[in-house]
Design a protein around this motif. Structure first.
Motif, PDB file in Angstrom:
ATOM      1  N   LYS A  46      44.889  -4.991 -12.495  1.00 26.87           N
ATOM      2  CA  LYS A  46      44.078  -3.793 -12.221  1.00 26.87           C
ATOM      3  C   LYS A  46      44.864  -2.499 -12.352  1.00 26.87           C
ATOM      4  O   LYS A  46      44.384  -1.526 -12.935  1.00 26.87           O
ATOM      5  N   GLN A  47      46.087  -2.460 -11.806  1.00 23.66           N
ATOM      6  CA  GLN A  47      46.859  -1.219 -11.847  1.00 23.66           C
ATOM      7  C   GLN A  47      47.394  -0.907 -13.242  1.00 23.66           C
ATOM      8  O   GLN A  47      47.881   0.186 -13.480  1.00 23.66           O
ATOM      9  N   LEU A  48      47.262  -1.850 -14.184  1.00 22.58           N
ATOM     10  CA  LEU A  48      47.759  -1.617 -15.535  1.00 22.58           C
ATOM     11  C   LEU A  48      46.666  -1.229 -16.522  1.00 22.58           C
ATOM     12  O   LEU A  48      46.952  -0.825 -17.631  1.00 22.58           O
ATOM     13  N   LYS A  49      45.413  -1.364 -16.116  1.00 24.41           N
ATOM     14  CA  LYS A  49      44.298  -1.055 -17.018  1.00 24.41           C
ATOM     15  C   LYS A  49      44.124   0.453 -17.125  1.00 24.41           C
ATOM     16  O   LYS A  49      44.075   1.154 -16.129  1.00 24.41           O
ATOM     17  N   ALA A 108      46.761  -0.779 -22.027  1.00 24.29           N
ATOM     18  CA  ALA A 108      47.605  -0.887 -20.837  1.00 24.29           C
ATOM     19  C   ALA A 108      48.362   0.409 -20.590  1.00 24.29           C
ATOM     20  O   ALA A 108      48.841   1.046 -21.524  1.00 24.29           O
ATOM     21  N   LYS A 109      48.457   0.789 -19.314  1.00 29.23           N
ATOM     22  CA  LYS A 109      49.251   1.961 -18.919  1.00 29.23           C
ATOM     23  C   LYS A 109      50.733   1.659 -19.079  1.00 29.23           C
ATOM     24  O   LYS A 109      51.544   2.546 -19.233  1.00 29.23           O
ATOM     25  N   TYR A 110      51.065   0.397 -19.022  1.00 32.30           N
ATOM     26  CA  TYR A 110      52.443  -0.057 -18.954  1.00 32.30           C
ATOM     27  C   TYR A 110      52.782  -0.832 -20.217  1.00 32.30           C
ATOM     28  O   TYR A 110      52.106  -1.792 -20.552  1.00 32.30           O
ATOM     29  N   GLN A 111      53.782  -0.391 -20.931  1.00 25.15           N
ATOM     30  CA  GLN A 111      54.183  -1.023 -22.179  1.00 25.15           C
ATOM     31  C   GLN A 111      55.462  -1.833 -21.966  1.00 25.15           C
ATOM     32  O   GLN A 111      56.508  -1.261 -21.685  1.00 25.15           O
TER      33      GLN A 111
END
Length: 153
Positions: free
Chosen positions: A22-25, A39-42
């Motif tokens: 959830k926190q990465l969407k 993704a927010k996170y690569q």
């Protein structure tokens, strides 16, 4: 704050798995079979996504295109080595040839996991043929080892 330590990145992804990432969407992208989010996170590159296959089946996936086979194999071996170092000895590596091409796949699972849903980390080395040449793509997945994911074999 951007994370630079690979083990910290993998720990974040492991915990995010149990919360459906959830926190990465970030931005939802339409899909026919599944829901997808940028993704927010690569983990690496700039093309990581979160997939939802319905219910509680989610996976995080990244893709990196290499200019040639040697570079791709170096990426693959480094990804395997770093993943093993970060996850530790309780994680088992199963490496095999892919079924539908000349690539390889490495899957890390933890048989002693406390959760009923088993998270796995996998790296896939995939040849991608073009009209004039063959490039190689490295895929990295975090998800349940039994759930469907694109290019798994």
């Amino acid at each position: 704050m951007p994370l630079t330590n690979p083990c910290t990145k993998l720990d974040l992804l492991k915990s995010a798995y149990y919360d459906d990432f959830k926190q990465l969407k970030e931005i939802k992208v339409g899909g026919r079979v599944s829901n997808m989010w940028k993704a927010k996170y690569q983990l690496f590159g700039e093309s990581c996504q979160v997939f939802s296959w319905g219910g509680k089946q989610h996976s995080y996936s990244c893709r990196l295109i290499a200019p040639d086979e040697e570079t791709a194999k170096n990426y693959y071996h480094n990804a395997k080595k770093i993943t093993q170092q970060c996850l530790g000895d309780e994680w088992q590596l199963e490496e095999s040839k892919r079924k539908h091409d000349d690539g390889m796949k490495a899957v890390f699972t933890n048989q002693d996991a406390k959760h009923s849903e088993q998270v796995s980390f996998s790296t896939h080395l995939v040849p991608t043929s073009g009209i004039f040449s063959t490039t190689w793509t490295l895929y990295y997945y975090v998800g349940n080892s039994s759930q469907p994911s694109k290019n798994t074999d």
